[in-house]
Structure formats: C-alpha cells, structure tokens
Design a protein around this motif. Structure first.
Motif, mmCIF file in Angstrom:
data_model
loop_
_atom_site.group_PDB
_atom_site.id
_atom_site.type_symbol
_atom_site.label_atom_id
_atom_site.label_comp_id
_atom_site.label_asym_id
_atom_site.label_seq_id
_atom_site.Cartn_x
_atom_site.Cartn_y
_atom_site.Cartn_z
ATOM 1 N N ILE A 174 0.845 -1.207 0.000
ATOM 2 C CA ILE A 174 0.000 0.000 0.000
ATOM 3 C C ILE A 174 0.871 1.244 0.000
ATOM 4 C CG2 ILE A 174 -1.654 1.347 1.373
ATOM 5 C CD1 ILE A 174 -2.895 -1.377 2.220
ATOM 6 N N ASP A 175 1.929 1.260 0.847
ATOM 7 C CA ASP A 175 2.840 2.400 0.888
ATOM 8 C C ASP A 175 3.510 2.632 -0.465
ATOM 9 O OD1 ASP A 175 2.240 2.818 3.543
ATOM 10 O OD2 ASP A 175 4.056 1.843 4.319
ATOM 11 N N THR A 176 3.939 1.564 -1.126
ATOM 12 C CA THR A 176 4.576 1.662 -2.448
ATOM 13 C C THR A 176 3.596 2.232 -3.465
ATOM 14 O OG1 THR A 176 5.962 -0.243 -1.922
ATOM 15 C CG2 THR A 176 5.795 0.362 -4.244
ATOM 16 N N PHE A 177 2.355 1.749 -3.426
ATOM 17 C CA PHE A 177 1.324 2.230 -4.345
ATOM 18 C C PHE A 177 1.046 3.716 -4.120
ATOM 19 C CE2 PHE A 177 -3.200 3.145 -5.117
ATOM 20 C CZ PHE A 177 -3.234 2.962 -6.494
ATOM 21 N N LEU A 178 0.869 4.126 -2.854
ATOM 22 C CA LEU A 178 0.577 5.526 -2.547
ATOM 23 C C LEU A 178 1.738 6.433 -2.955
ATOM 24 C CD1 LEU A 178 -1.228 5.233 0.917
ATOM 25 C CD2 LEU A 178 -2.240 5.814 -1.303
ATOM 26 N N SER A 179 2.947 5.962 -2.754
ATOM 27 C CA SER A 179 4.118 6.736 -3.152
ATOM 28 C C SER A 179 4.132 6.945 -4.666
ATOM 29 C CB SER A 179 5.385 6.011 -2.692
ATOM 30 O OG SER A 179 6.512 6.646 -3.189
ATOM 31 N N ALA A 180 3.797 5.885 -5.420
ATOM 32 C CA ALA A 180 3.753 5.979 -6.886
ATOM 33 C C ALA A 180 2.667 6.949 -7.328
ATOM 34 C CB ALA A 180 3.520 4.597 -7.500
ATOM 35 N N VAL A 181 1.498 6.939 -6.650
ATOM 36 C CA VAL A 181 0.392 7.841 -6.982
ATOM 37 C C VAL A 181 0.806 9.282 -6.706
ATOM 38 C CG1 VAL A 181 -1.965 8.537 -6.340
ATOM 39 C CG2 VAL A 181 -1.417 6.119 -6.675
ATOM 40 N N ASN A 182 1.427 9.537 -5.536
ATOM 41 C CA ASN A 182 1.883 10.881 -5.186
ATOM 42 C C ASN A 182 2.894 11.403 -6.212
ATOM 43 O OD1 ASN A 182 0.331 11.306 -2.876
ATOM 44 N ND2 ASN A 182 1.829 10.310 -1.536
ATOM 45 N N TYR A 184 3.212 10.512 -9.324
ATOM 46 C CA TYR A 184 2.491 10.749 -10.576
ATOM 47 C C TYR A 184 1.781 12.098 -10.536
ATOM 48 C CZ TYR A 184 -0.928 10.236 -14.340
ATOM 49 O OH TYR A 184 -1.685 10.443 -15.465
ATOM 50 N N PHE A 185 1.056 12.360 -9.442
ATOM 51 C CA PHE A 185 0.319 13.629 -9.319
ATOM 52 C C PHE A 185 1.272 14.816 -9.325
ATOM 53 C CE2 PHE A 185 -3.548 11.541 -7.080
ATOM 54 C CZ PHE A 185 -4.176 11.339 -8.297
ATOM 55 N N LYS A 186 2.403 14.689 -8.620
ATOM 56 C CA LYS A 186 3.370 15.777 -8.585
ATOM 57 C C LYS A 186 3.913 16.070 -9.985
ATOM 58 C CE LYS A 186 5.223 15.462 -3.906
ATOM 59 N NZ LYS A 186 6.379 15.045 -3.110
ATOM 60 N N ASN A 187 4.245 15.012 -10.719
ATOM 61 C CA ASN A 187 4.790 15.170 -12.076
ATOM 62 C C ASN A 187 3.778 15.820 -13.022
ATOM 63 O OD1 ASN A 187 7.227 14.045 -11.330
ATOM 64 N ND2 ASN A 187 6.695 11.995 -12.052
ATOM 65 N N LYS A 188 2.497 15.606 -12.774
ATOM 66 C CA LYS A 188 1.443 16.176 -13.620
ATOM 67 C C LYS A 188 0.970 17.539 -13.128
ATOM 68 C CE LYS A 188 1.042 12.767 -16.513
ATOM 69 N NZ LYS A 188 1.359 12.897 -17.903
ATOM 70 N N GLY A 189 1.513 17.959 -11.970
ATOM 71 C CA GLY A 189 1.126 19.264 -11.417
ATOM 72 C C GLY A 189 -0.262 19.260 -10.808
ATOM 73 N N ILE A 190 -0.692 18.116 -10.332
ATOM 74 C CA ILE A 190 -2.019 18.005 -9.719
ATOM 75 C C ILE A 190 -1.844 18.156 -8.211
ATOM 76 C CG2 ILE A 190 -4.021 16.484 -9.359
ATOM 77 C CD1 ILE A 190 -3.227 15.085 -12.011
ATOM 78 N N PRO A 191 -2.543 19.133 -7.616
ATOM 79 C CA PRO A 191 -2.387 19.334 -6.162
ATOM 80 C C PRO A 191 -3.026 18.187 -5.375
ATOM 81 C CG PRO A 191 -4.029 20.842 -7.045
ATOM 82 C CD PRO A 191 -3.439 20.118 -8.197
ATOM 83 N N ILE A 192 -2.374 17.813 -4.275
ATOM 84 C CA ILE A 192 -2.887 16.752 -3.406
ATOM 85 C C ILE A 192 -3.325 17.393 -2.088
ATOM 86 C CG2 ILE A 192 -2.327 14.592 -2.232
ATOM 87 C CD1 ILE A 192 -0.077 14.228 -4.299
ATOM 88 N N PHE A 193 -4.514 17.106 -1.641
ATOM 89 C CA PHE A 193 -5.030 17.692 -0.401
ATOM 90 C C PHE A 193 -4.943 16.759 0.752
ATOM 91 C CE2 PHE A 193 -7.130 19.842 -3.890
ATOM 92 C CZ PHE A 193 -6.858 21.146 -3.598
#
Length: 193
Positions: A174-182, A184-193
C-alpha cells in the motif's frame, strides 16, 4: 458415330506420354473444338481417371494423371510473386506450421492448393509439401515439436528465475502504491489535499 471410349483413351494416352496438358492442347490432338474436349475432360475428372489443377495457365487448368504430380512444377512460373515465395519456402522446409506464418503466407498457402496440403495435428494446422507423404510430414512435425518444447521450457525457467522471490507485506504494498500515486500527481502538477 462418336466412340467416346476411344476418345477418352486417346486423351489418357496423350497425357500419359506428354504429361499435364491444357484443354486447348487436348482439343488439337482430338481435332475437335475446346468445348467438346472440355466436356470429355470433365467426365474423365468425374470418373477419377484424370486430375485437374487448381492453378491455371491463362485461365485454364492442367489435366494430369495421379502419377504425374511431380510434373506440376511447370505451374510455378504462372504463380503470383507471393505464392512463388511460399512455394519455395514450403518446398525447402517440407512442412510449415500455420500459426508460425505471417498472414500473407497463410493466405498464399491456402491458395496454392496444388502444392500445399493441410494437416491437423493436436489442434494445430500444418501445411505439407504436395510431394511429401502424410507419414513423412508427421515425422517432420514430431521433430519440429521436439526441438521447440525444450526452448519453451527454458524460457519459462528463465522467466521464473527473474521473478522477485521477495513478497511485499500488505502495508508495504500500500505504501509503495501511494508513493507511486503521489509521484504521478506531482509530475502532472495536480495538487494533493
């Protein structure tokens, strides 16, 4: 009165001595028109006294005796280029596995019916050269399959060796998956709340 049996004998004798012939050649020997010769030839094919090619020369098939199959190579020059290529490939290899051939080759194998015969073994379609007997083809197929099976086993072993034997715990996964998602969002410039 026309003696049809004598005409049939004359046709068979001509083909026996000269090899595969076109209807026009036979009509000349009979000194009759091609329509008459064609009718008699059709009857001889129906009686299985003669065979007729699928390939044509100028729109006409060749008529031949079953013992003259080896002489059908005269049709080679009248084949389209892809069919010539496949003719040579099949002649050289004696047997081809349908699934291993590209689509154009598969179509050509099906269109050169005078030279390639299908053979189904274990649900797989193979094509054998027309002068190769079915028993010879089966032996060749067995040899091909014996060579291929060890290669398949080797590939499977190499794949199994490459697999990571370490299993991640559920939390680590789960930690590996969440890290990959974060990431991805950072690279696309999508803000995470």
């Amino acid at each position: 009165m026309i003696d049809l049996n004598k005409i049939k004998e004359k046709i068979i004798s001509a083909i026996h001595s000269e090899g595969p012939l076109l209807p026009i050649q036979i009509s000349r020997k009979l000194e009759r028109d091609t329509i008459f010769a064609g009718a008699v030839l059709s009857e001889l094919v129906k009686e299985k006294a003669l065979l007729m090619t699928n390939a044509k020369i100028g729109g006409s098939p060749l008529y031949y005796l079953s013992s003259q199959e080896g002489k059908l190579s005269i049709l080679y020059t009248y084949l389209p280029s892809k069919e010539k290529e496949v003719y040579e490939m099949l002649r050289k290899n004696q047997v081809l596995k349908d699934i291993d051939c590209d689509p154009a080759t598969r179509v050509a194998l099906r269109s050169i019916k005078d030279f390639s015969f299908p053979l189904e073994i274990d649900g797989e379609i193979y094509w054998r050269w027309y002068l190769t007997t079915e028993d010879e083809a089966k032996k060749l197929i067995e040899t091909i399959n014996i060579k291929i099976k060890p290669q398949i086993i080797e590939k499977e072993q190499r794949l199994n060796e490459k697999k990571d034997p370490v299993q991640l715990s559920e939390k680590d996964a789960i930690d590996t998956f969440l890290s990959a998602v974060n990431t991805y969002f950072k690279n696309k410039g999508i803000p995470i709340f």
